[in-house]
Design an enzyme around this catalytic site. Structure first.
Site, PDB file in Angstrom:
ATOM      1  N   ASP A 235       0.855  -1.181   0.000  1.00 42.48           N
ATOM      2  CA  ASP A 235       0.000   0.000   0.000  1.00 42.48           C
ATOM      3  C   ASP A 235       0.893   1.233   0.000  1.00 42.48           C
ATOM      4  O   ASP A 235       1.854   1.316   0.759  1.00 42.48           O
ATOM      5  CB  ASP A 235      -0.894   0.019   1.247  1.00 42.48           C
ATOM      6  CG  ASP A 235      -1.766   1.270   1.310  1.00 42.48           C
ATOM      7  OD1 ASP A 235      -2.692   1.381   0.486  1.00 42.48           O
ATOM      8  OD2 ASP A 235      -1.509   2.141   2.165  1.00 42.48           O
TER       9      ASP A 235
ATOM     10  N   GLU B 296      -1.416  -1.997  -6.085  1.00 43.39           N
ATOM     11  CA  GLU B 296      -2.660  -1.456  -6.597  1.00 43.39           C
ATOM     12  C   GLU B 296      -2.461  -0.993  -8.036  1.00 43.39           C
ATOM     13  O   GLU B 296      -1.441  -0.400  -8.360  1.00 43.39           O
ATOM     14  CB  GLU B 296      -3.105  -0.268  -5.751  1.00 43.39           C
ATOM     15  CG  GLU B 296      -3.517  -0.675  -4.366  1.00 43.39           C
ATOM     16  CD  GLU B 296      -3.876   0.543  -3.542  1.00 43.39           C
ATOM     17  OE1 GLU B 296      -5.038   0.707  -3.221  1.00 43.39           O
ATOM     18  OE2 GLU B 296      -2.965   1.319  -3.251  1.00 43.39           O
TER      19      GLU B 296
ATOM     20  N   CYS C 149     -12.767  -3.945   5.587  1.00 44.89           N
ATOM     21  CA  CYS C 149     -12.162  -4.660   6.701  1.00 44.89           C
ATOM     22  C   CYS C 149     -11.445  -5.899   6.168  1.00 44.89           C
ATOM     23  O   CYS C 149     -12.034  -6.715   5.475  1.00 44.89           O
ATOM     24  CB  CYS C 149     -13.243  -5.057   7.704  1.00 44.89           C
ATOM     25  SG  CYS C 149     -12.628  -6.108   9.032  1.00 44.89           S
TER      26      CYS C 149
ATOM     27  N   CYS D   3     -13.252  -9.168   8.082  1.00 54.79           N
ATOM     28  CA  CYS D   3     -14.593  -9.675   7.762  1.00 54.79           C
ATOM     29  C   CYS D   3     -15.094  -9.225   6.400  1.00 54.79           C
ATOM     30  O   CYS D   3     -16.123  -9.692   5.933  1.00 54.79           O
ATOM     31  CB  CYS D   3     -15.582  -9.296   8.860  1.00 54.79           C
ATOM     32  SG  CYS D   3     -16.130  -7.577   8.765  1.00 54.79           S
TER      33      CYS D   3
ATOM     34  N   CYS E 178     -17.258  -5.852  12.805  1.00 58.20           N
ATOM     35  CA  CYS E 178     -16.642  -6.864  13.671  1.00 58.20           C
ATOM     36  C   CYS E 178     -15.705  -6.271  14.724  1.00 58.20           C
ATOM     37  O   CYS E 178     -15.194  -6.989  15.576  1.00 58.20           O
ATOM     38  CB  CYS E 178     -15.912  -7.912  12.831  1.00 58.20           C
ATOM     39  SG  CYS E 178     -14.319  -7.345  12.190  1.00 58.20           S
TER      40      CYS E 178
ATOM     41  N   ASP F  98      -2.996   1.723   7.136  1.00 57.24           N
ATOM     42  CA  ASP F  98      -2.183   1.318   5.987  1.00 57.24           C
ATOM     43  C   ASP F  98      -1.952  -0.189   5.963  1.00 57.24           C
ATOM     44  O   ASP F  98      -1.963  -0.817   4.897  1.00 57.24           O
ATOM     45  CB  ASP F  98      -0.828   2.038   6.005  1.00 57.24           C
ATOM     46  CG  ASP F  98      -0.976   3.549   5.911  1.00 57.24           C
ATOM     47  OD1 ASP F  98      -1.933   3.996   5.252  1.00 57.24           O
ATOM     48  OD2 ASP F  98      -0.148   4.269   6.488  1.00 57.24           O
TER      49      ASP F  98
HETATM   50 ZN   LIG Z   1     -14.703  -6.405  10.093  1.00 61.12          ZN
END
Ligand SMILES: [Zn+2]
Length: 263
Positions: free
Chosen positions: A54, A139, A194, A197, A216, A223
């Protein structure tokens, strides 16, 4: 001729010298840039890890392996050189003198070399942290649209300050020489998703530095969370594989990246 260790090593490794360009440096020194043909190692198959990269403002690079490369004084020096150049440019508009033109040339060269050196060093540090057979996921920021989707201001800042296409090609060849594959993935929402999750929400990003999942409760350096998402999109088998996405480009010396637009 003065040769550094790096150049010596490269020459020893080269299969042949394809050509060269002789240039005169700022202090009257002469430089020769040689084009070498090198054998690229075949990466060992299987067992390699997938590491996400990143690129951001606070840290120039964050790897999902936990390594962060801070820009240190690099960013402010770049901005300083930029501003100085802009100052000279505005003076050049009103009256062109020989001294002013020479100053302009000198500053341009200085900035170009500084940027090039910084990007080389950054790419080297990243590749040094990887092993042959690893995959580095980055990316795909070649299209302006995907950049603006990324993080608005942050992405534009990066775009203006560092030539992304140049960095990507440096990273590509350094990685290839080490037997590391570089893949580019969709950059969308990597900073607000996230990595545990898969919940995607702008509110997940508590601040520039902190990520906290609204669903979650997962909390992580923003980062690092983004770099984990990037790794997952390239098929990392780390925690959760929810975010796999098509790989947009694969870089080896035989299959170069699609040509990026000029920056
Ligand atoms: Zn999450």
């Amino acid at each position: 001729m003065k040769l550094g260790n790096y150049q010596r090593g490269m020459l020893a490794r080269a299969k042949s010298v394809q050509g060269g360009v002789l240039t005169k440096g700022p202090k009257g020194k002469w430089y020769i840039n040689l084009i070498l043909r090198l054998e690229v190692p075949t990466p060992p198959t299987g067992g390699g890890k997938v590491v996400g990269l990143d690129m951001g403002q606070r840290y120039m690079a964050t790897l999902s392996s936990g390594i962060q490369v801070s820009g240190g004084g690099v960013k402010s020096r770049r901005i300083h050189l930029r501003n100085k150049r802009a100052e000279v440019r505005s003076k050049l508009d009103t009256g062109r003198t020989k001294g002013l033109s020479a100053l302009w040339e000198r500053l341009s060269g200085k900035e170009r070399r500084f940027v090039d050196h910084t990007l080389h060093t950054l790419a080297k540090r990243i590749v040094d942290s990887l092993e042959p057979g690893d995959t580095l996921a980055i990316e795909d920021l070649t299209g302006l649209r995907s950049r603006t989707v990324k993080r608005g201001k942050e992405a534009r800042h990066l775009h203006n300050l560092w030539p992304y296409a140049r960095f990507r090609s440096l990273l590509g060849y350094k990685a290839a020489l080490k037997g590391v594959q570089v893949v580019a993935v969709d950059p969308r929402d990597t900073s607000k998703t996230c990595s545990r999750c898969g919940h995607c929400d702008g509110a997940n990003r508590k601040s520039q530095a902190l990520f906290r999942c609204q669903r979650c409760g997962y909390q992580q350096n923003a980062d690092l969370n983004a770099s984990a998402n990037i790794a997952q999109r390239a098929g990392s088998t780390g925690a959760g594989r929810r975010n796999t996405a098509p790989i947009l480009g694969i870089s080896t010396l035989h299959r170069p990246f699609p040509k990026a637009h000029a920056l």
